[in-house]
Scaffold this active site. Sequence first.
Site, short mmCIF file in Angstrom:
data_model
loop_
_atom_site.label_atom_id
_atom_site.label_comp_id
_atom_site.label_asym_id
_atom_site.label_seq_id
_atom_site.Cartn_x
_atom_site.Cartn_y
_atom_site.Cartn_z
CE LYS B 37 9.21 -28.63 -6.81
NZ LYS B 37 10.20 -27.61 -7.22
CB SER B 112 12.41 -29.50 -9.87
OG SER B 112 12.20 -28.44 -8.95
CB SER B 136 12.38 -25.39 -9.88
OG SER B 136 13.53 -26.16 -10.04
#
Lengths: 501, 432
Positions: B37, B112, B136
């Site tokens: 990420k 996210s 997330s």
Amino acid sequence: MSSVSGSPAFQAVEGDEEVIIGLEVHCQLDTKTKLFCGCSTDYRDDGPNTHVCPICLGLPGSLPAVNRKAVEFALKVAKALNCRVLEESEFSRKNYFYPDLNKGFQISQYDKPLAVEGWLRIEGDDGEKTVRITRVHMEEDPGRLVHKGGADRPKYTLVDYNRAGIPLIEMVTEPDIRSPKEARRFLNKLRATLEYLGVFDSEKEGSLRVDANISIQPRGWFEAHGKGMEGRGRTEVKNISSYKGVEKALTFEITRQKNLIRRGQRLETATRHFVETRGVTTASRSKEMEQDYRYFPEPDLVPLRVSDWCERIVLPELPDARQNRFMDEYGCSYNHARTLTGDLRVAEFYEKVAAVDPRIAATWVADTLLGELNYRDMNIAKVSPSHFIELLQMLKEDVITDKSAVEVLRVILDQLAEGCQCEAPSSCVARLNLAKTADDGLDAVIEEVMREHPQAVEDFHNGRKEALNFLVGQVMRKTRGRVDPGDVNRRLREILPPGGT
Amino acid sequence: MGIFAFSAPDPCNAFITRIPEAEYGDGKLAGVSIAVKDNISTKGIQTTCGSKILEGYVPPYDAHVVELLRAEGAAILGKTNMDEFGMGTTTENSAYGPTLNPADRERVPGGSSGGSAAAVASGMVRMALGTDTGGSIRCPAAFCGIVGMKPTYGRVSRYGLVAYANSLEQIGPMAANVPDISLLMGVLTCHDPRDSTSIIAPYTHTPDPDIHGLKVGVPEEYFGKGVDPRVASTVWEGISLLERLGAEIITCRMPSMDYALAAYYVTCMSEASSNLARFDGVRYGPPADPKKQWHESFQERRRDGFGKEVRRRVMLGTFALSSGYYGKYYAKAQSARRNVAADFSRLFSEVDVLAGPTMPTIAFRLGEKSDPLSMYLSDILTVPANLAGVPAISVPCGKVDGMPVGLQIMGRWCADERVIDVAYAFEEGVSA
């Protein structure tokens, strides 16, 4: 903070007022590495941004980890200042924007400081007094801004993060100080204490910063109303970075406030900045003091539980203890002992040279050497104890007179001040021919002087005592101070025919 | 040792930065393709956090987890898309465009960590790292039909994770199946003295599907208002599978849920307002205008560099920490948070794990959650685990309207192993 100044109750007449001062002192802790990372703290001689890493640069994703040594140093300070170390203390974020602040917040301590409720004994204006310490806490130093192209209207500004993350200890006093001189004495005592602890080096540039709160209140008002200093408005003077500066800034501020009071003007609580070069304080934008720092606990650090650790810490001898020991062990006078122990380097220097003769050494270090150093703005660290021992030895063995010793000392200090290798006192004495003239040599000089000044001899014979002083002076002049004036006086009385009347 | 040539197309916009030729080494993850990420620092590889303000920022250091991945031979293929600084539940709030859900490109992948989930779900990589502040990892895992785990707070070092809400977030594994999650957990859970909240609890477990006698608590609140009934019944079916596998199902209550969402948002916004203060134009992003006063140029940089959702949360967080409001908001949120933790410990004295849906609905359509409040509400089932710091996993559990649904399993503090066992039993049970 609101001001309730200007109310009739506070319109006291001049002279019936007292000065109320509280200090916030920030000192850099002399650790090898920074507070939250492994970067070296020894940045002063190096180029900008050379002692930095992701952590002290505040790069995204980096995390702080507390330097154990810094905590130990801070605990020593807390203990030496007789504070109570909190069972649990924590770091908080102080949020504000400034280009030298790499993360947009400073890691500091807020409602759970390391330690509270201490005190420090100082010599006050009316004898010994106690200044209470409100709190002691740790925080990180921000970076440093370097303005280029003129101080007033810089063309551009550079940021150096070498200083960012240096451990600071902040010590806050209660408003117990009553004059700029007391403030200076408090700082000297604090500096000595921190240096005795081995946690602070006052010689390092920028290692001390002081904010001073000062107000002038009707005498007795403060005792009656206590903390909070909400009588007439007070001023917080920021940005003082030297010991002399504190006294200067406060003295300036007292004059300024008194003038305002005399003119019947309202004293607002305000922040002012000290301009060291001009010795004045200037108003800051009011915006700055209204700042809301939005403190909250630093989520990247766990609370400190160090009160047990503090109890196990054994402190070294501190200034007061050393002063007492100097009086007991070396027979120093109170004043000498206080002067000698007021600075760690001086105390250590004295202990190295005291063996020759503690009393002679005390006088010569406390009175002569410190005076000469002060005159040259020099540090005692530059003076070699072995040279000084040699000098004391010559004094003790009566090889040189006091006057010659001062001369030798001055020669040596001047050499040191110019950065030269200084000569040994004995070779200096030999080179300048300062050794005390032996007695037979003295007689020869006396006879010479008597031959050259027959009128003075005659006058003495006729009972004019002052003629003797003249002759002593002439002998001293001829020997360039290598003889003891007492000796000359005695010998002259023996040689000269007794006076009439 | 070798080079992983990464040329797979990316129709869902899962990646912000791709490494076409990724070097890999030897170890437990030799040659395993992994996506990271974009809020996790990678030395020499741009790390943007999905924000314009960090465009072009190339960290000079690796996050602890990236060091660990490299040490075990993983091939890091790139940095995945995300809601800016992790602030979102859809991966639409990215300066680099939205990520699409591989199961239906009209829908969001969740957020996210939407890029990581889409990269795994579409088969571009075998595993990915996500970060979970309030769901997330678990939300996009549920929406994309993969497994995602938020470890116990402190088990994985946050060193190198660009902070959004420090006290809540953890880096965690995302993969197509539970054994891969377990494998990655074994690599990631290595104590790191650089993270003061890191605990010493290495994961050395092999998943064990035997859950006979396991007590599974099911909080009523997880099937309450706002939960799509079709999602609820799908998850209930999953829970009955656990029962058939030998577990005992016990319904229970979690009253602190009423305050969990508020406590979560006050905490994360407050922390974010401080964490994001460093992005002022002095060190990152386009330089501040030197002709202007510094505070003026800071304002401009931050106004232009941050997206709308980030600005909203920074402003709300700044407000919540302000003098006079701190007690009403931040301090209160912390006490609500303690209540949530107390609820969990009470429940965990009666049951071994808690189970329920990961998300109240299936993946939203792109643009569907334009109202921030309704987006915030969709985090209700995931935030409690973050507030309490306990481990939680989402495993695929059937479909509604052809879209994946996630079963969430939460465990006791530091009992990540048990959570993985239950997920593994379920995964095995589904495929049996």
